[in-house]
Design a protein around this motif. Structure first.
Motif, mmCIF file in Angstrom:
data_model
loop_
_atom_site.group_PDB
_atom_site.id
_atom_site.type_symbol
_atom_site.label_atom_id
_atom_site.label_comp_id
_atom_site.label_asym_id
_atom_site.label_seq_id
_atom_site.Cartn_x
_atom_site.Cartn_y
_atom_site.Cartn_z
ATOM 1 N N SER A 125 50.783 28.271 39.874
ATOM 2 C CA SER A 125 51.292 28.341 38.507
ATOM 3 C C SER A 125 50.579 29.375 37.653
ATOM 4 O O SER A 125 49.362 29.354 37.500
ATOM 5 C CB SER A 125 51.155 26.973 37.830
ATOM 6 N N SER A 126 51.347 30.265 37.076
ATOM 7 C CA SER A 126 50.846 31.148 36.029
ATOM 8 C C SER A 126 50.940 30.362 34.731
ATOM 9 O O SER A 126 51.283 29.181 34.742
ATOM 10 C CB SER A 126 51.713 32.391 35.930
ATOM 11 N N GLY A 127 50.659 31.023 33.650
ATOM 12 C CA GLY A 127 50.905 30.391 32.361
ATOM 13 C C GLY A 127 49.671 30.067 31.550
ATOM 14 O O GLY A 127 49.795 29.659 30.397
ATOM 15 N N SER A 128 48.477 30.254 32.124
ATOM 16 C CA SER A 128 47.300 29.877 31.337
ATOM 17 C C SER A 128 47.119 30.815 30.137
ATOM 18 O O SER A 128 46.804 30.371 29.033
ATOM 19 C CB SER A 128 46.042 29.855 32.202
ATOM 20 N N ILE A 129 47.369 32.088 30.359
ATOM 21 C CA ILE A 129 47.196 33.034 29.243
ATOM 22 C C ILE A 129 48.254 32.747 28.171
ATOM 23 O O ILE A 129 47.958 32.678 26.969
ATOM 24 C CB ILE A 129 47.269 34.499 29.739
ATOM 25 N N ALA A 130 49.487 32.535 28.642
ATOM 26 C CA ALA A 130 50.579 32.225 27.703
ATOM 27 C C ALA A 130 50.260 30.971 26.894
ATOM 28 O O ALA A 130 50.444 30.939 25.670
ATOM 29 C CB ALA A 130 51.873 32.038 28.476
ATOM 30 N N ILE A 173 47.739 25.650 41.840
ATOM 31 C CA ILE A 173 46.774 26.741 42.024
ATOM 32 C C ILE A 173 46.999 27.833 40.980
ATOM 33 O O ILE A 173 48.135 28.168 40.660
ATOM 34 C CB ILE A 173 46.933 27.355 43.433
ATOM 35 N N ASN A 174 45.910 28.369 40.470
ATOM 36 C CA ASN A 174 46.010 29.552 39.626
ATOM 37 C C ASN A 174 44.817 30.443 39.954
ATOM 38 O O ASN A 174 43.864 30.005 40.618
ATOM 39 C CB ASN A 174 46.011 29.166 38.136
ATOM 40 N N GLU A 175 44.879 31.666 39.498
ATOM 41 C CA GLU A 175 43.720 32.529 39.679
ATOM 42 C C GLU A 175 42.625 32.065 38.729
ATOM 43 O O GLU A 175 42.903 31.607 37.617
ATOM 44 C CB GLU A 175 44.108 33.978 39.365
ATOM 45 N N ASN A 176 41.388 32.151 39.194
ATOM 46 C CA ASN A 176 40.265 31.777 38.327
ATOM 47 C C ASN A 176 39.994 32.944 37.373
ATOM 48 O O ASN A 176 39.070 33.734 37.565
ATOM 49 C CB ASN A 176 39.039 31.453 39.183
ATOM 50 N N ASP A 177 40.832 33.044 36.355
ATOM 51 C CA ASP A 177 40.816 34.220 35.474
ATOM 52 C C ASP A 177 39.482 34.445 34.761
ATOM 53 O O ASP A 177 39.139 35.567 34.417
ATOM 54 C CB ASP A 177 41.933 34.097 34.425
ATOM 55 N N THR A 178 38.737 33.369 34.535
ATOM 56 C CA THR A 178 37.469 33.507 33.797
ATOM 57 C C THR A 178 36.488 34.431 34.496
ATOM 58 O O THR A 178 35.749 35.169 33.865
ATOM 59 C CB THR A 178 36.808 32.117 33.644
ATOM 60 N N GLY A 217 45.460 40.432 41.715
ATOM 61 C CA GLY A 217 46.443 41.366 41.168
ATOM 62 C C GLY A 217 47.431 40.564 40.353
ATOM 63 O O GLY A 217 47.591 40.781 39.172
ATOM 64 N N ASP A 218 48.077 39.610 40.966
ATOM 65 C CA ASP A 218 49.025 38.779 40.231
ATOM 66 C C ASP A 218 49.297 37.521 41.034
ATOM 67 O O ASP A 218 48.876 37.400 42.185
ATOM 68 C CB ASP A 218 50.318 39.548 39.967
ATOM 69 N N ASN A 219 50.038 36.621 40.424
ATOM 70 C CA ASN A 219 50.252 35.335 41.091
ATOM 71 C C ASN A 219 51.311 35.376 42.195
ATOM 72 O O ASN A 219 51.411 34.441 42.972
ATOM 73 C CB ASN A 219 50.585 34.249 40.060
ATOM 74 N N ASP A 220 52.095 36.463 42.271
ATOM 75 C CA ASP A 220 52.996 36.604 43.425
ATOM 76 C C ASP A 220 52.139 36.782 44.672
ATOM 77 O O ASP A 220 52.358 36.166 45.707
ATOM 78 C CB ASP A 220 53.912 37.828 43.268
ATOM 79 N N TYR A 260 53.514 38.150 29.421
ATOM 80 C CA TYR A 260 52.407 37.292 29.834
ATOM 81 C C TYR A 260 51.889 37.553 31.244
ATOM 82 O O TYR A 260 50.703 37.537 31.503
ATOM 83 C CB TYR A 260 52.844 35.817 29.784
ATOM 84 N N GLY A 261 52.801 37.693 32.150
ATOM 85 C CA GLY A 261 52.396 37.773 33.554
ATOM 86 C C GLY A 261 52.019 39.183 33.948
ATOM 87 O O GLY A 261 52.016 40.102 33.136
ATOM 88 N N THR A 262 51.720 39.351 35.224
ATOM 89 C CA THR A 262 51.358 40.675 35.701
ATOM 90 C C THR A 262 52.278 41.115 36.839
ATOM 91 O O THR A 262 52.207 42.231 37.280
ATOM 92 C CB THR A 262 49.908 40.690 36.223
ATOM 93 N N GLY A 263 53.081 40.185 37.315
ATOM 94 C CA GLY A 263 53.933 40.521 38.464
ATOM 95 C C GLY A 263 55.079 41.427 38.075
ATOM 96 O O GLY A 263 55.308 41.711 36.914
ATOM 97 N N GLY A 264 55.801 41.894 39.020
ATOM 98 C CA GLY A 264 56.977 42.722 38.800
ATOM 99 C C GLY A 264 57.655 42.845 40.134
ATOM 100 O O GLY A 264 57.260 42.169 41.084
HETATM 101 N N1 GLU Z 1 46.758 33.937 36.010
HETATM 102 C C1 GLU Z 1 47.591 34.365 34.919
HETATM 103 C C2 GLU Z 1 47.893 33.214 33.978
HETATM 104 O O1 GLU Z 1 47.757 32.056 34.340
HETATM 105 C C3 GLU Z 1 48.930 34.895 35.365
HETATM 106 C C4 GLU Z 1 48.965 35.997 36.352
HETATM 107 C C5 GLU Z 1 50.378 36.342 36.822
HETATM 108 O O2 GLU Z 1 51.342 35.777 36.335
HETATM 109 O O3 GLU Z 1 50.534 37.170 37.684
HETATM 110 O O4 GLU Z 1 48.289 33.440 32.877
#
Ligand code: GLU
Length: 376
Positions: free
Chosen positions: A56-61, A140-145, A154-157, A217-221
Motif C-alpha cells: 500500500s502506498s498512501g502514507s505521504i498522501a 507492506i510499504n516502503e520504509n520512507d523514513t 524507486g516506487d511501490n510498483d 502523491y505516488g512515484t510510479g508511472g
Molecule cells: N511510499 C509512498 C507512500 O506511501 C508511495 C510510493 C509510491 O507510490 O510509489 O506514500
C-alpha cells in the motif's frame, strides 16, 4: 497468442498467493470507502482459499491530509515526515476496515537494502510467510523514513514486484487510480493509442516508454509498471496492470473480467535465488571476462572459471554478488562469487588446477558456479 492468453486467464482464476498493490490516489480520497471495499473483497477472496498480501502506498498522501497541506512535499525530509505522519493513519484505515471481518492486518515496512542482503531477504520472507500462515493480511510499504535514494525501491510498483518474488506469489496486481494498463503509444499524446490487453513476453514488449507520468502523491508511472512487470514475470508471477476502485474491483479479476493489461510470466522462470541475484542484490564489484569465458557463460551455460577472468575491480568478499563485464565494459551477467577480490587478483587467468598452488588452498574450481550466475 489467443490460446496463450486463455491459459494465463485460467491461471489467474486459480491463483492462490496474490500481491495487490494499491496506489496513493486510490486511497487519498475522502472517507473510508476504499478501505471498506478492500476489506470486503479480501474477506471473500480468503474464503475462496486465496492468500492476499497488500502493498500500500498512501502514507505521504495521508500525511499531507493530516496537516491540511495541498502542496506536494518536495524535499526528502518533508516527504519522509509526511510519510511518518501518514503511515499511522494509513494503517488505522486498514485496521478498522478489516476488523469488521475479524481479519488482522500487520504493518511491514521495507527498504531496498533489506532485500539486497540475502540474510535479511530470507528473514523478510519468513516473516511474511508466517503472517500469511496465521491468516493475517500483511500491509507492506516502503520504509520512507530511512529510505534515501540509494536504498529506495524507486516506487511501490517495484516494491510489489519484489514482494511477489519474495513470497513466490502467483499473481501481482498493480492497481492505481490513473493507469488502466499499457498502451502501444502514449495515450495522453496520441488519440489513436490502443490499450494492449495481453503481453506474452514482456522482454520483447517494445513500448514508447517516454511516458513516465506520475501523479501528485505516488512515484510510479507506466515505465515503472513495465519494469516491475518484468521483475514479476521472471519470478514466475502473472502481472495485471489496471485501474482500481469501484465495486468488486479485485474479485472481478478472478472471474476473468480484466479491464487492463495482463502480462504472462516467463516460461523459464529464474529460481528464487537467481532472481534475487539478478534483481534484489546490490553487486559490490566487477570482473572483466575474456571472450572465451563470456561465450562459455552465455552460450554454453557454464560456470565462470579463473581462466576466463581478465580483470578484477573493487573490494569484495567471497559470497558477494558481482557484475560480470565483457571486454567492452558491457555487463552481461551477475553472480555470487566464490573468491574475494584479493584472491581473484592472484588466480585470474589461471587454470583451476593451478589455484591451490597459488593460494595454498582451493575453495572451488569455479569463480562463479553456474547455479549462482544469471546471464542478463
Ligand atoms: N511510499 C509512498 C507512500 O506511501 C508511495 C510510493 C509510491 O507510490 O510509489 O506514500
Amino acid at each position: 497468442m489467443e490460446q496463450k492468453r486463455a491459459e494465463v486467464i485460467e491461471k489467474i482464476k486459480k491463483a492462490k498467493r496474490i500481491v495487490v498493490k494499491v496506489g496513493s490516489l486510490l486511497l487519498a480520497g475522502e472517507g473510508t470507502g476504499i478501505f471498506n471495499e478492500l476489506a470486503n473483497e479480501v474477506n471473500s477472496l480468503r474464503r475462496s482459499g486465496k492468500e492476499i498480501v497488500i502493498v500500500s502506498s498512501g502514507s505521504i498522501a495521508m500525511g499531507m491530509k493530516k496537516i491540511g497541506s495541498k502542496d506536494h512535499p518536495t524535499t526528502i525530509p518533508e516527504r519522509q515526515a509526511a510519510a511518518a505522519l501518514g503511515q499511522t493513519a494509513l494503517m488505522a484505515g486498514y485496521e478498522n476496515a478489516f476488523a469488521n471481518f475479524d481479519i488482522d492486518v500487520a504493518q511491514v515496512l521495507l527498504t531496498n537494502d533489506d532485500l539486497a542482503d540475502r540474510r535479511r531477504f530470507l528473514n523478510a520472507k519468513n516473516t511474511l510467510c508466517m503472517l500469511i500462515s496465521h491468516g493475517v493480511v500483511p500491509v507492506i510499504n516502503e520504509n520512507d523514513t530511512v529510505a534515501v535514494d540509494e536504498i529506495k525501491f524507486g516506487d511501490n510498483d517495484n516494491l510489489a514486484a519484489r514482494t511477489a518474488q519474495l513470497i513466490e506469489a502467483d499473481l501481482c496486481v498493480l492497481m492505481s487510480a490513473d493507469v488502466d494498463g499499457f498502451y502501444n503509444k502514449d495515450p495522453k499524446k496520441y488519440d489513436d493509442a490502443e490499450r494492449v490487453s495481453f503481453i506474452e513476453d514482456i522482454d520483447d514488449f517494445d513500448l514508447d516508454t517516454e511516458s513516465t507520468d506520475t501523479n501528485l502523491y505516488g512515484t510510479g508511472g507506466v515505465a515503472s509498471k513495465i519494469s516491475s512487470a518484468r521483475i514479476a514475470a521472471h519470478s514466475g508471477a502473472i502481472t495485471i496492470a489496471l485501474k482500481g476502485g469501484g465495486k468488486d474491483f479485485i474479485t472481478s479479476i478472478f472471474s476473468g473480467q480484466i479491464d487492463g493489461t495482463v502480462i504472462a510470466p516467463k516460461e523459464d522462470r529464474l529460481t528464487s535465488k537467481k532472481h534475487w541475484i539478478a534483481y534484489s542484490s546490490t553487486p559490490n564489484g566487477k570482473v572483466t571476462v575474456d571472450e572465451g569465458g563470456k561465450s562459455a557463460l552465455v552460450e554454453g551455460n557454464k560456470s565462470l572459471l579463473p581462466s576466463g577472468v581478465a580483470d578484477v575491480e573493487g573490494n569484495f568478499e567471497a559470497g558477494e554478488v558481482i557484475h560480470c563485464l565483457d571486454k567492452k565494459g558491457f555487463e552481461f551477467a551477475r553472480g555470487m562469487v566464490n573468491y574475494s577480490s584479493k584472491e581473484l587478483e592472484v588466480i585470474k587467468g589461471l587454470k583451476s588446477v593451478e589455484i591451490e598452488g597459488k593460494l595454498g588452498y582451493k575453495v572451488s574450481d569455479e569463480v562463479i558456479h553456474r547455479d549462482n550466475l544469471v546471464v542478463l
